[in-house]
Write a protein that holds these residues in place. Structure first.
Motif, mmCIF file in Angstrom:
data_model
loop_
_atom_site.group_PDB
_atom_site.id
_atom_site.type_symbol
_atom_site.label_atom_id
_atom_site.label_comp_id
_atom_site.label_asym_id
_atom_site.label_seq_id
_atom_site.Cartn_x
_atom_site.Cartn_y
_atom_site.Cartn_z
ATOM 1 N N ASP A 20 0.853 -1.176 0.000
ATOM 2 C CA ASP A 20 0.000 0.000 0.000
ATOM 3 C C ASP A 20 0.889 1.225 0.000
ATOM 4 O O ASP A 20 1.773 1.359 0.827
ATOM 5 N N THR A 21 0.676 2.136 -0.944
ATOM 6 C CA THR A 21 1.512 3.324 -1.023
ATOM 7 C C THR A 21 1.198 4.297 0.098
ATOM 8 O O THR A 21 2.030 5.095 0.473
ATOM 9 N N ASN A 22 -0.005 4.232 0.645
ATOM 10 C CA ASN A 22 -0.401 5.090 1.755
ATOM 11 C C ASN A 22 -0.910 4.190 2.876
ATOM 12 O O ASN A 22 -2.108 4.040 3.052
ATOM 13 N N PRO A 23 -0.007 3.566 3.647
ATOM 14 C CA PRO A 23 -0.430 2.599 4.645
ATOM 15 C C PRO A 23 -1.244 3.244 5.767
ATOM 16 O O PRO A 23 -1.015 4.386 6.149
ATOM 17 N N SER A 24 -2.207 2.494 6.259
ATOM 18 C CA SER A 24 -3.019 2.987 7.369
ATOM 19 C C SER A 24 -2.232 2.837 8.664
ATOM 20 O O SER A 24 -1.290 2.059 8.746
ATOM 21 N N PRO A 25 -2.625 3.566 9.694
ATOM 22 C CA PRO A 25 -1.899 3.478 10.959
ATOM 23 C C PRO A 25 -2.080 2.110 11.615
ATOM 24 O O PRO A 25 -3.070 1.422 11.367
ATOM 25 N N VAL A 26 -1.138 1.763 12.457
ATOM 26 C CA VAL A 26 -1.194 0.493 13.166
ATOM 27 C C VAL A 26 -2.248 0.585 14.269
ATOM 28 O O VAL A 26 -2.324 1.575 14.992
ATOM 29 N N CYS A 27 -3.069 -0.456 14.363
ATOM 30 C CA CYS A 27 -4.078 -0.529 15.423
ATOM 31 C C CYS A 27 -4.131 -1.969 15.912
ATOM 32 O O CYS A 27 -3.562 -2.859 15.295
ATOM 33 N N SER A 28 -4.814 -2.195 17.003
ATOM 34 C CA SER A 28 -4.956 -3.569 17.474
ATOM 35 C C SER A 28 -6.113 -4.235 16.730
ATOM 36 O O SER A 28 -7.004 -3.558 16.199
ATOM 37 N N LEU A 29 -6.089 -5.534 16.702
ATOM 38 C CA LEU A 29 -7.149 -6.289 16.034
ATOM 39 C C LEU A 29 -8.498 -6.027 16.706
ATOM 40 O O LEU A 29 -9.540 -6.095 16.074
ATOM 41 N N LEU A 30 -8.485 -5.670 17.975
ATOM 42 C CA LEU A 30 -9.695 -5.355 18.715
ATOM 43 C C LEU A 30 -10.412 -4.137 18.144
ATOM 44 O O LEU A 30 -11.634 -4.022 18.235
ATOM 45 N N GLU A 31 -9.682 -3.235 17.506
ATOM 46 C CA GLU A 31 -10.243 -1.990 16.987
ATOM 47 C C GLU A 31 -10.865 -2.125 15.590
ATOM 48 O O GLU A 31 -11.481 -1.176 15.108
ATOM 49 N N LEU A 32 -10.690 -3.254 14.931
ATOM 50 C CA LEU A 32 -11.203 -3.418 13.574
ATOM 51 C C LEU A 32 -12.705 -3.673 13.556
ATOM 52 O O LEU A 32 -13.263 -4.236 14.492
ATOM 53 N N ASN A 33 -13.327 -3.283 12.469
ATOM 54 C CA ASN A 33 -14.734 -3.588 12.245
ATOM 55 C C ASN A 33 -14.864 -5.008 11.722
ATOM 56 O O ASN A 33 -13.911 -5.581 11.186
ATOM 57 N N LYS A 34 -16.054 -5.550 11.814
ATOM 58 C CA LYS A 34 -16.331 -6.882 11.279
ATOM 59 C C LYS A 34 -16.095 -6.882 9.771
ATOM 60 O O LYS A 34 -16.480 -5.943 9.083
ATOM 61 N N ARG A 35 -15.427 -7.904 9.285
ATOM 62 C CA ARG A 35 -15.087 -8.109 7.858
ATOM 63 C C ARG A 35 -14.095 -7.093 7.299
ATOM 64 O O ARG A 35 -13.913 -7.014 6.093
ATOM 65 N N GLN A 36 -13.450 -6.292 8.142
ATOM 66 C CA GLN A 36 -12.435 -5.334 7.696
ATOM 67 C C GLN A 36 -11.112 -6.076 7.550
ATOM 68 O O GLN A 36 -10.533 -6.509 8.532
ATOM 69 N N PRO A 37 -10.613 -6.261 6.331
ATOM 70 C CA PRO A 37 -9.344 -6.968 6.168
ATOM 71 C C PRO A 37 -8.180 -6.133 6.683
ATOM 72 O O PRO A 37 -8.199 -4.905 6.625
ATOM 73 N N ALA A 38 -7.183 -6.825 7.204
ATOM 74 C CA ALA A 38 -5.996 -6.149 7.733
ATOM 75 C C ALA A 38 -4.792 -7.056 7.564
ATOM 76 O O ALA A 38 -4.921 -8.270 7.398
ATOM 77 N N ILE A 39 -3.628 -6.452 7.607
ATOM 78 C CA ILE A 39 -2.366 -7.174 7.535
ATOM 79 C C ILE A 39 -1.705 -7.089 8.906
ATOM 80 O O ILE A 39 -1.547 -5.996 9.457
ATOM 81 N N ILE A 40 -1.336 -8.230 9.458
ATOM 82 C CA ILE A 40 -0.685 -8.251 10.765
ATOM 83 C C ILE A 40 0.678 -7.597 10.673
ATOM 84 O O ILE A 40 1.468 -7.899 9.777
ATOM 85 N N ASP A 41 0.948 -6.689 11.604
ATOM 86 C CA ASP A 41 2.222 -5.981 11.671
ATOM 87 C C ASP A 41 3.162 -6.672 12.659
ATOM 88 O O ASP A 41 4.304 -6.950 12.345
ATOM 89 N N GLU A 42 2.669 -6.931 13.877
ATOM 90 C CA GLU A 42 3.484 -7.593 14.894
ATOM 91 C C GLU A 42 2.616 -8.042 16.061
ATOM 92 O O GLU A 42 1.478 -7.624 16.194
ATOM 93 N N ILE A 43 3.197 -8.901 16.890
ATOM 94 C CA ILE A 43 2.581 -9.315 18.140
ATOM 95 C C ILE A 43 3.331 -8.572 19.238
ATOM 96 O O ILE A 43 4.553 -8.650 19.321
ATOM 97 N N VAL A 44 2.608 -7.820 20.067
ATOM 98 C CA VAL A 44 3.244 -6.998 21.094
ATOM 99 C C VAL A 44 2.914 -7.544 22.485
ATOM 100 O O VAL A 44 2.020 -8.362 22.662
ATOM 101 N N ALA A 45 3.629 -7.044 23.468
ATOM 102 C CA ALA A 45 3.418 -7.453 24.852
ATOM 103 C C ALA A 45 2.115 -6.853 25.391
ATOM 104 O O ALA A 45 1.694 -5.779 24.980
ATOM 105 N N ASN A 46 1.501 -7.567 26.302
ATOM 106 C CA ASN A 46 0.311 -7.085 27.008
ATOM 107 C C ASN A 46 0.521 -7.408 28.483
ATOM 108 O O ASN A 46 0.508 -8.573 28.879
ATOM 109 N N HIS A 47 0.705 -6.385 29.288
ATOM 110 C CA HIS A 47 1.026 -6.568 30.697
ATOM 111 C C HIS A 47 -0.045 -7.336 31.465
ATOM 112 O O HIS A 47 0.226 -7.909 32.517
#
Length: 112
Positions: A20-47
């Motif tokens: 994507d020439t204009n990539p969208s900002p990184v968000c958590s999978l929890l923030e996505l809408n139903k059926r919104q495709p996304a590309i995984i960026d990374e797995i981060v720590a959760n305290h």
């Protein structure tokens, strides 16, 4: 005798590309809408997982939640709350809790 076959369909592809020439900002999978495709960026720590956070991260990776993998929410729980049914590009589906969804950082794919 020689025979030349030509396809009866268009050979150009109109499939979306993962670059994507204009990539969208990184968000958590929890923030996505139903059926919104996304590309995984990374797995981060959760305290909230405490000492087992590393094991949870490894479990998600073992299940296929790896960088550059296409993912989307198939279904949400009652009243739109977790657990969510999540599908990977491989076709595998998993039910994940909110804390697990927050660990998966991704970039939403928006249509141009």
């Amino acid at each position: 005798m020689s025979v030349t076959l030509s396809p009866s369909y268009s050979t150009t592809t109109d499939a979306p590309t993962l670059t994507d020439t204009n990539p969208s900002p990184v968000c958590s999978l929890l923030e996505l809408n139903k059926r919104q495709p996304a590309i995984i960026d990374e797995i981060v720590a959760n305290h909230r997982f405490g000492e087992i956070d590393g094991a949870i991260s490894q479990r998600l990776k073992d299940l296929g939640f790896l960088p550059d993998t296409l993912v989307y929410i198939v279904a949400k729980g009652l009243f739109g709350k977790p657990p969510y049914a999540v599908q990977l590009s491989t076709g595998a589906q998993f039910s994940l809790r909110a804390d697990e969804l927050m660990k998966i950082k991704c970039r939403a794919i928006t249509s141009a």
